[in-house]
Design an enzyme around this catalytic site. Sequence first.
Site, PDB file in Angstrom:
ATOM      1  N   SER A 142       0.848  -1.197   0.000  1.00 17.22           N
ATOM      2  CA  SER A 142       0.000   0.000   0.000  1.00 17.22           C
ATOM      3  C   SER A 142       0.873   1.233   0.000  1.00 17.22           C
ATOM      4  CB  SER A 142      -0.910   0.019   1.235  1.00 17.22           C
ATOM      5  OG  SER A 142      -1.554   1.270   1.366  1.00 17.22           O
ATOM      6  N   TYR A 156      -2.261  -0.318  10.128  1.00 17.81           N
ATOM      7  CA  TYR A 156      -2.304  -0.679   8.714  1.00 17.81           C
ATOM      8  C   TYR A 156      -0.962  -0.392   8.045  1.00 17.81           C
ATOM      9  CZ  TYR A 156      -4.045  -0.990   3.914  1.00 17.81           C
ATOM     10  OH  TYR A 156      -4.232  -1.349   2.601  1.00 17.81           O
TER      11      TYR A 156
END
Length: 247
Positions: A142, A156
């Site tokens: 990501s 995350y």
Amino acid sequence: MTLPLAGKVALVTGASRGIGAAIARRLAADGADVAITYVSSAQRAEELAAQIRAGGRRAIAIAADAADAQAVTASVERTVAELGRLDILVNNAGVFAYGPFEDETLENYERVMAIHVRAPFVAAQAASRHLPRGGRIITIGSCLGERVGAPGMALYSLSKAAVVGLSKGLAQDLGKRGITVNTVQPGPIDTDMNPADGEGADHQRAGLPLGAFGTADDIAATVAHLAGPGGAFITGTQISVDGGFSA
């Protein structure tokens, strides 16, 4: 004309929808037979496998929770058993974690790390026993593993940054066998998990030099390049497909 992935077999985890489904379709279009895993979307997964078979490729859908290490290993072994080999592993399965750091629970930490870090580790280890020279391992990270753009992303971002280190280490370990290992880092991508017209979409667009969300096919194209002949000399790196978020 020979397709670039003709004769290859790919396993794409978490591929019943979104980015994973786009990757599976693209690899199949480039000539690969494809196994996909899913957790709860059995109908979507079977429909995708049927679409791939209708296009002339072999395809199977495997129920496997990325949080279950035994299921991850079993999905690799079943791919080899049913499709005859394994050339490309794409670790795509993921969940989103967002919220105040002070309120984060250890239970959620364990779940997110199991899916984003342990599952790629386990899958890569199982796959490495089967991958031939020229094999590929690609993990979907990501842009938030590269740059944290807002509060509430600590867990995350931690998990997505960890896969970069894993890929770099595996590139060293497996390079002598001619196996490449890389991370693809999507930015804001228009999917049902993060729709371009959803809450917070305008805020995301404001941070992008290109001013627009990408598509799942944008990520699939980069994965296909890494999986194909053009990716033969690319390893141990992370490629951002993020509209300039990390610029």
